[in-house]
Design a protein around this motif. Structure first.
Motif, PDB file in Angstrom:
ATOM      1  N   HIS A 253       0.800  -1.234   0.166  1.00 51.24           N
ATOM      2  CA  HIS A 253       0.032   0.020   0.099  1.00 51.24           C
ATOM      3  C   HIS A 253       0.905   1.291   0.000  1.00 51.24           C
ATOM      4  O   HIS A 253       0.616   2.336  -0.645  1.00 51.24           O
ATOM      5  CB  HIS A 253      -0.813   0.113   1.342  1.00 51.24           C
ATOM      6  CG  HIS A 253      -2.081  -1.003   1.228  1.00 51.24           C
ATOM      7  ND1 HIS A 253      -2.714  -1.408   0.208  1.00 51.24           N
ATOM      8  CD2 HIS A 253      -2.485  -1.895   2.448  1.00 51.24           C
ATOM      9  CE1 HIS A 253      -3.323  -2.521   0.611  1.00 51.24           C
ATOM     10  NE2 HIS A 253      -3.303  -2.466   1.500  1.00 51.24           N
ATOM     11  N   LEU A 254       1.941   1.332   0.918  1.00 48.78           N
ATOM     12  CA  LEU A 254       2.736   2.408   0.946  1.00 48.78           C
ATOM     13  C   LEU A 254       3.307   2.718  -0.481  1.00 48.78           C
ATOM     14  O   LEU A 254       3.579   3.717  -0.946  1.00 48.78           O
ATOM     15  CB  LEU A 254       3.842   2.289   2.051  1.00 48.78           C
ATOM     16  CG  LEU A 254       4.864   3.318   2.207  1.00 48.78           C
ATOM     17  CD1 LEU A 254       5.058   3.121   3.973  1.00 48.78           C
ATOM     18  CD2 LEU A 254       6.101   3.654   1.560  1.00 48.78           C
ATOM     19  N   CYS A 255       3.941   1.547  -0.917  1.00 48.86           N
ATOM     20  CA  CYS A 255       4.732   1.683  -2.088  1.00 48.86           C
ATOM     21  C   CYS A 255       3.857   2.041  -3.380  1.00 48.86           C
ATOM     22  O   CYS A 255       4.192   3.019  -4.074  1.00 48.86           O
ATOM     23  CB  CYS A 255       5.331   0.307  -2.618  1.00 48.86           C
ATOM     24  SG  CYS A 255       6.798  -0.158  -1.563  1.00 48.86           S
ATOM     25  N   THR A 256       2.661   1.648  -3.295  1.00 46.96           N
ATOM     26  CA  THR A 256       1.815   2.018  -4.381  1.00 46.96           C
ATOM     27  C   THR A 256       1.314   3.582  -4.249  1.00 46.96           C
ATOM     28  O   THR A 256       1.135   4.190  -5.175  1.00 46.96           O
ATOM     29  CB  THR A 256       0.426   1.065  -4.453  1.00 46.96           C
ATOM     30  OG1 THR A 256       0.767  -0.188  -4.391  1.00 46.96           O
ATOM     31  CG2 THR A 256      -0.619   1.397  -5.441  1.00 46.96           C
ATOM     32  N   ALA A 257       0.919   3.905  -3.195  1.00 47.90           N
ATOM     33  CA  ALA A 257       0.708   5.228  -2.705  1.00 47.90           C
ATOM     34  C   ALA A 257       1.825   6.106  -3.114  1.00 47.90           C
ATOM     35  O   ALA A 257       1.378   7.332  -3.563  1.00 47.90           O
ATOM     36  CB  ALA A 257       0.034   5.622  -1.372  1.00 47.90           C
ATOM     37  N   SER A 258       2.981   5.800  -2.870  1.00 46.12           N
ATOM     38  CA  SER A 258       4.262   6.517  -2.928  1.00 46.12           C
ATOM     39  C   SER A 258       4.789   6.592  -4.541  1.00 46.12           C
ATOM     40  O   SER A 258       5.703   7.081  -4.817  1.00 46.12           O
ATOM     41  CB  SER A 258       5.292   6.499  -1.851  1.00 46.12           C
ATOM     42  OG  SER A 258       4.611   6.919  -0.690  1.00 46.12           O
ATOM     43  N   ASP A 259       4.243   5.267  -5.305  1.00 44.26           N
ATOM     44  CA  ASP A 259       5.121   5.025  -6.339  1.00 44.26           C
ATOM     45  C   ASP A 259       6.583   4.831  -6.452  1.00 44.26           C
ATOM     46  O   ASP A 259       7.161   5.445  -7.293  1.00 44.26           O
ATOM     47  CB  ASP A 259       4.477   6.050  -7.618  1.00 44.26           C
ATOM     48  CG  ASP A 259       4.886   5.652  -9.006  1.00 44.26           C
ATOM     49  OD1 ASP A 259       4.912   4.403  -9.050  1.00 44.26           O
ATOM     50  OD2 ASP A 259       5.279   6.719  -9.753  1.00 44.26           O
TER      51      ASP A 259
END
Lengths: 356, 356
Positions: A253-259
């Motif tokens: 989730h963190l990686c997706t939200a921060s790209d």
């Protein structure tokens, strides 16, 4: 679908909740008893709001979890979401659907009392009163089978953070380092114990009084409110969330939200003792994929001097953030021998705990 | 209790909710997608918060209610609580537990789409976006029977009112007059129709498009937000609440909170046409005890010059407030021939709709 009232059962229940909720804080102008509660947020603050189900048969089992633990975990789920954004709790709201026997039998009322005790004991520690909600009789099955209904709870937390300062999932940048609080895998390890009937007696006594998150990471998880507030105040986290679904899922989730892409150092993960005694492979699995640890996962610039603990909770460096490349997996797990493998969010994922 | 994820079903569901919730207003700083939503309330305002369950088998039936109506009524329950206190809606939050087939089958996804359509159509009219919530897989029965789980929704409304101005239940004084908005008994009358299978076809088409509260008081109730806001702005109501449980039950709440006695004039009650065609006695019963009309019940000083309508909704004088005496019933019903009888809150009472 509608029925003649059972005012005695209902009034007993509402009075029980109301009596247990006499506590107030400066933000609660009007609590239980009108069409809405009224809150007065501190000036200059924004409001943070989160809702979390605690459903019997999905998040807890009445024959396995002491009622105090059900109440504690119900509130902890919401408080942990506030912690993840660095917010301070203002008030909680509880929608509670109960099978008829809970409102009308002595043992049912005792269950409620112990549930409320667990919820309020945690709320009191963080100055978070119950300010309202809804009650309902829980539906029995569609087929009209004889079976009793389920206990269905939805907890709503309202918190406050200085305007524009709340920690978000979306601020991680390539070059940042990846940290977590406390230790991982303990909740999954204790859950396995809770689900074996033979251990019920021990859990009942242990979970009921004097338990804490270190001993009972599943039954009595500790929301990291002071640590989250400290991260916000110091301004050192570039992104943050709480570990409710498990590291592999929440990091995604963190990686997706921060790209961005993340590399997790397997050897660095702080394994909870209850997971560690299972041996290296199950322990790593619990730390990566076991949910409900309610620790914080956050990133900070590599130049930030990170303290070893924040608000008394150990901070561990567990990986780093790199640029995301097309076709590359979102996360990579790096083993002690230097080998790397894609890290999949394939582990213990709650259908139920993903906020939308 | 926990299970391997079904990411496709879950992601489809969350994406469906997220896509349908693109709307924003000035108060929503951060919507769906982080640990919490962030709201920025207007300066000088207090926050009003209410939660309301909409549970399959208790508040609606999947084989009787069009999905649009379930979504509409789910949001209307919360909006009506805001209306009762004169508040303006800022945002809604939805906790939604669904049986697996809703997330994984085409017909289930269509149900969701129609549910969200009904919810958003009402929210759009009042500038109330969906800003967050929780999703879960609904538990199947404890016994592990083959039956599918139930649709369980909890709606949370956050509204705002100028500090210290929100209408409450507790301000009625002896000598005040008693008023209601719109007409009464229509929701109970239509509910009876909804529960007869023969009328399904008509309801499906009627409820799906172009319906309104006057035609469909049960399927498409209209929260009286503009009327409540007008009462607050004009400062003419001494106490107010919404008619969710039925006049006799809600008036008792008002009398108890204000410590007063109320006399209701049976001949003055504005009967909804759908109730009136049932004949005088059933019509009076529906008006007194039928729930979910979502009209406002309020009191005002006798010296207040009450308009015939507020924000386009008719206002009717239906009784008066007197001093409460020990041993006297809380409410009295006065018939056209001058006879009086105690009015008991004994009618259609929702176990489920009483806020605590």
């Amino acid at each position: 679908m509608r029925r003649q009232a059972n005012p005695i059962g209902e009034l007993v229940l509402i009075e029980q909740i109301r009596r247990s909720s006499r506590r107030r804080n400066a933000s609660v102008v009007l609590g239980i008893g009108d069409d809405c509660a009224i809150l007065r947020p501190p000036p200059g603050y924004e409001l943070l709001i989160t809702t979390d189900f605690s459903l019997e048969g999905r998040h807890f089992r009445r024959d396995r979890h002491p009622p105090e633990s059900v109440g504690h975990r119900c509130l902890a789920r919401g408080l942990s979401d506030l912690a993840a954004m660095g917010a301070k709790p203002l008030a909680a709201f509880l929608s509670l659907a109960l099978p008829r026997d809970i409102a009308t039998t002595r043992s049912g009322q005792q269950w409620m009392q112990r549930f409320l005790h667990g919820l309020h004991a945690l709320g009191d520690r963080y100055g978070c009163p119950l300010a309202g909600g809804d009650t309902a009789e829980s539906p029995s099955s569609i087929a009209g089978a004889a079976g009793s209904g389920l206990i269905l709870a939805d907890i709503i937390l309202v918190g406050a953070a200085p305007a524009g300062k709340a920690l978000r999932r979306s601020g991680a940048r390539p070059g940042d380092l990846l940290y977590c609080t406390g230790s991982l895998g303990g909740a999954a390890a204790e859950l396995a114990t809770v689900l074996t009937r033979s251990s019920m007696a021990r859990i009942r006594s242990g979970g009921a009084a004097g338990a804490n998150a270190a001993q009972h990471p599943h039954l009595q998880p500790e929301p990291r409110l002071a640590t989250g507030a400290s991260l916000l105040r110091r301004g050192i986290a570039t992104a943050a969330l709480d570990l409710s679904d498990g590291l592999s899922t929440d990091l995604m989730h963190l990686c997706t939200a921060s790209d961005v892409h993340a590399i997790v150092d397997a050897a660095a993960l702080p394994i909870h003792p209850l997971a560690a005694i299972q041996g290296p492979t199950p322990a790593l699995h619990a730390a990566l994929h076991g949910g409900e640890d309610y620790e914080l996962l956050f990133t900070a610039a590599a130049s930030t001097r990170m303290p070893r603990s924040l608000a008394g909770v150990p901070i561990t460096l567990i990986g780093r953030i790199t640029r995301r490349r097309t076709g590359q997996p979102v996360m990579t797990l790096q083993h002690p021998d230097g080998t790397r493998q894609p890290l999949q969010p394939s582990g213990w994922e709650h259908f139920s705990s993903t906020p939308h």
